[in-house]
Scaffold this motif. Structure first.
Motif, short mmCIF file in Angstrom:
data_model
loop_
_atom_site.label_atom_id
_atom_site.label_comp_id
_atom_site.label_asym_id
_atom_site.label_seq_id
_atom_site.Cartn_x
_atom_site.Cartn_y
_atom_site.Cartn_z
N LYS A 78 0.84 -1.20 0.00
CA LYS A 78 0.00 0.00 0.00
C LYS A 78 0.87 1.25 0.00
CE LYS A 78 -3.46 2.43 2.72
NZ LYS A 78 -4.33 2.38 3.89
N GLN A 79 1.92 1.26 0.81
CA GLN A 79 2.81 2.42 0.86
C GLN A 79 3.55 2.61 -0.46
OE1 GLN A 79 5.20 2.85 4.49
NE2 GLN A 79 3.82 1.38 5.47
N GLN A 101 2.55 1.67 -3.41
CA GLN A 101 1.56 2.12 -4.39
C GLN A 101 1.30 3.62 -4.26
OE1 GLN A 101 0.01 0.11 -6.81
NE2 GLN A 101 -0.61 2.09 -7.62
N TYR A 102 1.07 4.09 -3.03
CA TYR A 102 0.81 5.52 -2.83
C TYR A 102 2.01 6.36 -3.28
CZ TYR A 102 1.08 10.03 -0.69
OH TYR A 102 1.30 11.37 -0.51
N ASP A 139 2.42 6.29 -7.03
CA ASP A 139 1.35 7.09 -7.63
C ASP A 139 1.66 8.59 -7.51
OD1 ASP A 139 -0.03 4.81 -8.31
OD2 ASP A 139 -1.57 5.03 -6.76
N THR A 140 2.23 8.98 -6.38
CA THR A 140 2.61 10.39 -6.19
C THR A 140 3.62 10.81 -7.24
OG1 THR A 140 2.17 10.23 -3.81
CG2 THR A 140 3.59 12.04 -4.55
N GLU A 175 -1.18 12.37 3.64
CA GLU A 175 -1.08 10.93 3.37
C GLU A 175 -0.15 10.23 4.35
OE1 GLU A 175 -2.88 8.91 1.41
OE2 GLU A 175 -4.06 10.71 1.00
N TYR A 176 0.98 10.87 4.67
CA TYR A 176 1.87 10.27 5.67
C TYR A 176 1.15 10.15 7.01
CZ TYR A 176 5.93 10.90 2.54
OH TYR A 176 6.82 10.83 1.50
N LEU A 196 -0.95 7.11 7.13
CA LEU A 196 -0.21 5.84 7.24
C LEU A 196 0.21 5.54 8.67
CD1 LEU A 196 2.12 6.10 4.11
CD2 LEU A 196 0.16 4.57 4.40
#
Length: 186
Positions: free
Chosen positions: A79-80, A82-83, A86-87, A146-147, A150
């Motif tokens: 997940k991390q 991917q994010y 994507d960024t 976003e951080y 998480l």
């Protein structure tokens, strides 16, 4: 893997408007700066390492509860990644891909499940530290948000690992500072 390349500056530039540097919610975002890019790259690499390590551990662990815990960690790492990728993609930068990360097909563990659990729990704590550092160095609100999302997930995962360690009697209690209040009362 190599981090995103940025042009070498030919002169020193100073921030002229804090409103542009410190992004707001509904304004056009400025490009990622070198500090933010460094944190993104480092956290992608760290999570790729976690994927490889957890893939190997999942393959050799026999205990169902531990296998589920490790699988959840692998999902969190994906997940991390991917994010963060994507960024980079949204910024029209090339994301990173995992290279040369083969895990053998062995199902014989070279480590005890106790050691594996302790290692993964300690590495999770380090991961939390690195995400916190990325949060502290990000001046863009979208990254900071976003951080911040998480962190609770990483904390929850760490708690689950600690719970397993405690339930099985595998967690050694670290030394404590003396309880001065209790000593004064005696």
């Amino acid at each position: 893997d190599r981090p995103t390349m940025i042009p070498y500056p030919d002169k020193v530039e100073f921030v002229k408007k804090k409103e542009i540097f410190l992004s707001k919610w509904f304004e056009k975002k400025r490009p990622l700066n070198v500090l933010e890019l460094s944190e993104i790259f480092f956290n992608i690499e760290r999570n790729y390492f976690a994927l490889v390590l957890l893939t190997g551990f999942i393959q050799v662990v026999k205990d169902v509860q531990i296998k589920k815990f490790l699988t959840k960690g692998k999902d969190l790492a994906q997940k991390q990644i991917q994010y963060l990728n994507d960024t980079l993609t949204k910024e029209d930068l090339i994301g990173t891909i995992m290279v040369n990360s083969e895990v053998s097909t062995s199902t014989v563990s070279p480590f005890s499940e106790k050691l594996i659990m302790n290692l993964v729990t300690i590495l999770n704590t380090q991961g939390l530290t690195y995400i916190g550092h990325a949060l502290a160095t990000s001046a863009r609100i979208d990254l900071a948000t976003e951080y911040s999302k998480l962190i609770p997930e990483i904390l929850q995962y760490g708690k689950e690992g600690t719970d397993i360690l405690i339930e099985r009697g595998w967690m050694e209690e670290p030394p404590h500072a003396p309880n001065r209040k209790e000593l004064a009362e005696n």
